[in-house]
Scaffold this motif. Structure first.
Motif, short mmCIF file in Angstrom:
data_model
loop_
_atom_site.label_atom_id
_atom_site.label_comp_id
_atom_site.label_asym_id
_atom_site.label_seq_id
_atom_site.Cartn_x
_atom_site.Cartn_y
_atom_site.Cartn_z
N VAL A 6 31.24 69.89 98.45
CA VAL A 6 29.78 69.80 98.37
C VAL A 6 29.20 69.09 99.58
N ASP A 7 30.05 68.41 100.35
CA ASP A 7 29.58 67.73 101.55
C ASP A 7 29.69 68.60 102.79
N SER A 8 30.21 69.82 102.65
CA SER A 8 30.25 70.76 103.76
C SER A 8 28.82 71.18 104.12
N THR A 9 28.64 71.70 105.31
CA THR A 9 27.30 72.15 105.68
C THR A 9 26.86 73.30 104.78
N ALA A 10 25.57 73.43 104.62
CA ALA A 10 25.03 74.54 103.85
C ALA A 10 25.41 75.86 104.49
N GLN A 13 28.91 76.64 103.49
CA GLN A 13 28.95 77.04 102.08
C GLN A 13 28.46 78.47 101.91
N HIS A 31 29.19 71.59 92.55
CA HIS A 31 27.94 70.82 92.58
C HIS A 31 27.61 70.22 91.22
N LEU A 84 23.97 79.80 97.00
CA LEU A 84 23.83 78.34 97.18
C LEU A 84 23.07 77.74 95.99
N GLY A 175 24.98 64.91 97.85
CA GLY A 175 25.81 66.09 97.72
C GLY A 175 25.60 66.87 96.44
N PRO A 178 23.02 71.55 98.48
CA PRO A 178 23.28 71.68 99.91
C PRO A 178 22.01 71.73 100.76
N ARG A 228 20.91 68.07 105.43
CA ARG A 228 21.71 66.94 105.92
C ARG A 228 21.87 66.98 107.43
N ASP A 232 21.32 73.11 109.33
CA ASP A 232 21.07 73.54 107.95
C ASP A 232 19.58 73.62 107.68
#
Length: 479
Positions: A6-10, A13, A31, A84, A175, A178, A228, A232
């Motif tokens: 969940v902390d990966s970039t949108a 994802q 999520h 997403l 998180g 996204p 974030r 993104d």
């Protein structure tokens, strides 16, 4: 599944869903696990509906399964946000979904149609899971209401997450989602981004069209994206931006104009930096130090930085007059019918619009026109050096204790109202220029502080490029 989190970039994802490295259902589960872990304490996501979200994710997977047939590239036929998880700000109407506006008067309200921003995000394939918490009718930069309670800061839960898009910024930083949407009148995208350590953009007037509105010609509040990181944010802006026949003031650039990748450089950039716009407002000493330190980030990457600022002395009267007029027009009758159902600060702001005359409103719009011209001339160098961007604080204070409605003093100087500490944001509002909050540093207690970068009206893509270069140079890029 992949090692995606969940902390990966949108962007990562969305790409993983399109390539079928992860299903929308699996991504939703990740999520929902984070929401279950952090939301009970932070209170960022409201009106969560896991059953409907799972149905939406299953539908997204089914749609993807049919994409790419007849020789087309796999995933090419689905939207930019396909699969997403998404939670809309609780002031944005979502058809069939509880939308309270943070008010007890609308505690059980369920709209029968999507507003335009929601329509675009849903059309891009996002999976709705709930809403994000807001202050009552989005008034004030601290997120609390009598329907759902207070949203807390994910960095320090004793502190405010800001507002009015506080639930959005908190959920994003923690998180739980996204990407996040929001709106901004006096700083409601920028302030919570600064408080929570994420990125928030108030676009140029007309960049993100809104519909329906009670007044399509009133352009103080705008919708916009949060993320974030700048890349993104550009992804979401590419979905939100673009003209629509229902919004007569919309700018004509298509949304794809803002799509990632976003690459920029600070080399040769002409930066005007001012901590307080020449003494126009009080700024907490630690915030001032962080904003001042951004100069070394710019110069270290090849920019030139000058201590300079435009004269925005008209901004306070302009903003307060237009805000009171807008609130009275929109909420005056509701307040008269339910005088005990509004928080006091909002009721006072609505009533401040009652004695305004046509001459008062005309004066405010004349001042606003002058402020826009002041910014145009400042950037163009009509009476002095030309500048590419203006840099100043997002918020005049770091995140304050969550049990306060608003800061009552800055550096010992009393704040007379719940608006006084927001001047660094709303002075920019009434110029019409795009402004972005980018993480810059922290206080001694580790509380996030953002820097506000402002560009000429209409130059949103350029602003994203500068912001992306800044976050890279500052070493603050987040997944």
């Amino acid at each position: 599944m992949t090692d995606l989190s969940v902390d990966s970039t949108a962007r990562d994802q969305a790409a993983a869903v399109r390539s079928r490295a992860i299903s929308a259902r699996e991504l939703l589960d990740l999520h929902l696990e984070r929401i279950a872990e952090r939301n009970p304490q932070l209170n960022a996501i409201v009106s969560l509906d896991e059953e409907r979200a799972r149905a939406g994710a299953a539908a997204a997977d089914a749609a993807l399964a049919t994409a790419g047939r007849d020789g087309a590239e796999v995933g090419a036929e689905v939207g930019a946000l396909h699969g997403l998880p998404f939670a809309f700000k609780d002031t944005h109407a979502v058809a069939g979904w509880r939308t309270t506006y943070g008010s007890p008067l609308y505690a059980e309200h369920v709209p029968d149609r999507d507003e335009l921003l929601v329509e675009r995000v849903r059309g891009a394939g996002a999976v709705v899971l709930g809403k994000t918490n807001v202050p009552e009718f989005a008034a004030g930069s601290h997120t609390f209401n009598t329907v759902f309670g207070t949203t807390l800061n994910p960095v320090d839960p004793t502190r405010s997450a800001g507002g009015s898009s506080g639930g959005a910024a908190c959920a994003l930083a923690a998180g739980m989602v996204p990407l996040a949407d929001g709106s901004d009148m006096g700083g409601s995208l920028r302030n919570p981004a600064s408080f929570c350590g994420v990125v928030g953009l108030r676009p140029s007037l007309g960049r993100v069209p809104e519909w329906p509105l009670y007044n399509q010609w009133e352009a103080t509040s705008v919708g916009g994206p949060m993320a974030r990181n700048v890349g993104d944010l550009a992804l979401l802006l590419s979905v939100l931006a673009g003209p629509d026949p229902r919004a007569p003031l919309a700018l004509g650039d298509p949304g794809r104009t803002f799509a990632p990748p976003v690459r920029g450089s600070l080399a040769g950039l002409r930066v005007a930096l001012s901590v307080d716009l020449g003494g126009a407002f009080e700024v907490d000493d630690e915030v001032a130090a962080v904003v001042s330190s951004s100069a070394s980030v710019f110069t270290g990457a090849g920019a030139s930085v000058a201590d300079a600022h435009p004269d925005l002395g008209l901004a306070d009267d302009t903003f307060r007059t237009l805000r009171a007029w807008h609130f009275q027009a929109k909420f005056g009758r509701l307040l008269a019918e339910h005088p005990d159902s509004f928080k006091q600060s909002l009721a006072d702001n609505i009533r401040a619009g009652e004695p305004l005359t046509g001459a008062d409103v005309a004066r405010a719009y004349t001042e606003r026109t002058a402020l826009a011209e002041t910014m145009r001339e400042f950037f163009a160098g009509v009476d002095g050096p030309a500048y590419d961007v203006l840099v100043l604080p997002v918020s005049q204070v770091p995140p304050f204790p969550a049990d306060q409605e608003f800061p009552t003093a800055i550096n010992g100087r009393p704040m007379a109202s719940y608006l006084d500490w927001m001047r660094s944001a709303y002075f920019i509002t009434v110029t019409g220029c795009p402004a972005i909050s980018v993480p810059c540093g922290t206080t001694a207690d580790g509380l996030p502080v953002g820097v506000q970068i402002v560009a000429p009206h209409g130059r949103d893509r350029f602003l994203l490029e500068v912001a992306a270069a800044f976050e890279e140079a500052a070493g603050v890029v987040r997944g």
